[in-house]
Design an enzyme around this catalytic site. Sequence first.
Site, PDB file in Angstrom:
ATOM      1  N   ASN A 129       0.793  -1.231   0.000  1.00 21.74           N
ATOM      2  CA  ASN A 129       0.000   0.000   0.000  1.00 21.74           C
ATOM      3  C   ASN A 129       0.825   1.281   0.000  1.00 21.74           C
ATOM      4  O   ASN A 129       0.374   2.299  -0.494  1.00 21.74           O
ATOM      5  CB  ASN A 129      -0.920   0.005   1.219  1.00 21.74           C
ATOM      6  CG  ASN A 129      -1.821   1.215   1.263  1.00 21.74           C
ATOM      7  OD1 ASN A 129      -2.628   1.412   0.366  1.00 21.74           O
ATOM      8  ND2 ASN A 129      -1.656   2.051   2.290  1.00 21.74           N
ATOM      9  N   ASP A 239      -0.524  -6.607   4.874  1.00 17.65           N
ATOM     10  CA  ASP A 239      -0.615  -5.387   5.670  1.00 17.65           C
ATOM     11  C   ASP A 239      -1.668  -4.443   5.070  1.00 17.65           C
ATOM     12  O   ASP A 239      -1.809  -4.349   3.851  1.00 17.65           O
ATOM     13  CB  ASP A 239       0.762  -4.714   5.666  1.00 17.65           C
ATOM     14  CG  ASP A 239       0.816  -3.497   6.565  1.00 17.65           C
ATOM     15  OD1 ASP A 239       0.489  -3.634   7.750  1.00 17.65           O
ATOM     16  OD2 ASP A 239       1.181  -2.416   6.073  1.00 17.65           O
ATOM     17  N   HIS A 243      -6.840  -0.917   2.683  1.00 19.02           N
ATOM     18  CA  HIS A 243      -6.442   0.360   2.082  1.00 19.02           C
ATOM     19  C   HIS A 243      -6.000   0.264   0.631  1.00 19.02           C
ATOM     20  O   HIS A 243      -5.494   1.224   0.068  1.00 19.02           O
ATOM     21  CB  HIS A 243      -5.370   1.028   2.943  1.00 19.02           C
ATOM     22  CG  HIS A 243      -5.867   1.330   4.317  1.00 19.02           C
ATOM     23  ND1 HIS A 243      -6.724   2.377   4.568  1.00 19.02           N
ATOM     24  CD2 HIS A 243      -5.700   0.685   5.493  1.00 19.02           C
ATOM     25  CE1 HIS A 243      -7.032   2.384   5.864  1.00 19.02           C
ATOM     26  NE2 HIS A 243      -6.431   1.367   6.433  1.00 19.02           N
ATOM     27  N   GLU A 282      -5.032  -8.170   6.900  1.00 16.76           N
ATOM     28  CA  GLU A 282      -5.285  -7.224   7.987  1.00 16.76           C
ATOM     29  C   GLU A 282      -6.336  -6.229   7.501  1.00 16.76           C
ATOM     30  O   GLU A 282      -6.021  -5.209   6.903  1.00 16.76           O
ATOM     31  CB  GLU A 282      -3.996  -6.475   8.368  1.00 16.76           C
ATOM     32  CG  GLU A 282      -4.208  -5.512   9.519  1.00 16.76           C
ATOM     33  CD  GLU A 282      -3.262  -4.306   9.510  1.00 16.76           C
ATOM     34  OE1 GLU A 282      -3.158  -3.654  10.555  1.00 16.76           O
ATOM     35  OE2 GLU A 282      -2.647  -4.012   8.477  1.00 16.76           O
TER      36      GLU A 282
HETATM   37 CA    CA Z   1      -4.304   2.798  -0.650  1.00 25.41          CA
END
Ligand code: CA
Length: 522
Positions: A129, A239, A243, A282
Amino acid sequence: MFWNNATVYFLLTDRFQNGDPSNDFALGRARDGAALRSFLGGDLAGVLQKLEEGYFDALGVDAVWMTPFVEQIHGSVDEGTGKTYGFHGYWTRDWTAVEPALGTENDLRALVDAAHRRGIRILMDAVINHTGPVTPLDPQWPDEWVRTGPRCVYRDYATTVECTLVDNLPEIRTERNDPVALPALLIEKWEQEGRATRELAELRAFFDRTGYPRAPRYYLIKWLTDWVRELGIDGYRMDTAKHFGPEVGAELKQEAALAFEDWKEAHPDQVLDALPFFMVGEVSQWGPSRGREYDFGDRRVDYFDYGYDGLINFHFPRDAAAPLDALFTQYSDALHHGALRDVAILNYIDSHDDASPYDRDRKDPVGAGTRLLLAPGGAQIYYGDELARPLRVEGAQGDANLRSFMDWDALATGGVTAGILGHWRKLGRFRLAHPAVGAGEHHTFQEQPYIFGRVLEMEGISDRVLVAIDQGDGAKTIPVFGLFPDGTDLIDAYSGETGTVTNGEIALTTGYGILLLGEQRR
Ligand SMILES: [Ca+2]
Ligand SMILES: [Ca+2]
């Protein structure tokens, strides 16, 4: 099934064991960060030491999840909690190199090989990310690769995904589909390290084979899956999975699964079994009571449909406060009768960044072990749970409180800490011996004193256990509630005592109030 009974040991490599003092100040980093915010010496050689000592075997560990081992930013930043280095591994500078403070690629290979020799799997913490923060020593990646704003405000999907988690944490444009050039700084770095030609040739081969455009996420997918193909990494812990688009996870998983099969084919002697590559996400704040989906407000995502085999259970620290049987029944129902059938959850009582752990003051580390290790689902032991490592540290701010160095000294001096560890070891080894503990269906047999069973009948596996709690020390006779026929020899994994089921009961004399009963295998 395997992962819902797995015991996963999660450790911060920098905070676990220092096996090689020569790398402690790699890249010229000083130990001048705020409390517990510098690199403190733990490394891959240290994890290998503990593997070879049998520390993980004694706890019944199935898999070790280490914080990311790739090269971190060289400098430090202050996000408001004091000067901080990338000791935690989530601030990548180069996805293709091992962080020198943690060791070398050879150290990593030795660690993975040693784990596999012991039947222990390795989960790689994979970050896709974001890069690391920008510092005077760590330039920003080119604009076509990253965005530097706006900050995520979590109102809907877009304000959770296309935004930065915090200020100065440049966000990879993982949604972008058009080609971008490699950052010149990365090529220069590789040239200085004498491997630019090889890295560029490998990238050409990757893009030729897959037909993917040279968009940012595909470079990262190539780099992340190389570790699987080279070393036989068994799975990812993704991770910040919330997002970036779930589609990115699906693409990564597909390449990782291919890489894992390539590794198996090239290393037939080191293959543990037929278990496929595993990916646990996650997705912060997801828990089993939400069913399969995570709701962004304007979009619901079922991550299990996008290559994720399991999700970390963020509700466990809160759920664990319920009465034992309510906790166990709720989780068993969700995993065996509800929407979560056939997927994996990973329970935990505390972690490196959960600000609301279960039993933060470690008032009852034995009871916490009972809850975590006997709950249906996979169990994530956060390093030091088994020693009641403190989660509050004088002078530490924010998440640094959760990341102290592993307290080996407390163990060496024995006493209370060794007693706690003994409890966690017995429960961990009970899980290891009996897949029914985490993956079986829960049956409440008696509320006071508490007796329950777990039954697993699937995939050619047949296993059952009987657990009794608060039975008092000394001689005790408990009914087996039809779980085992008369004449069955049972062993209590807690005391090592054995007995035979007679008239639907078993009589044992042990020094503990808890019985962990399973069939004695000859
Ligand atoms: Ca992102
Ligand atoms: Ca070291």
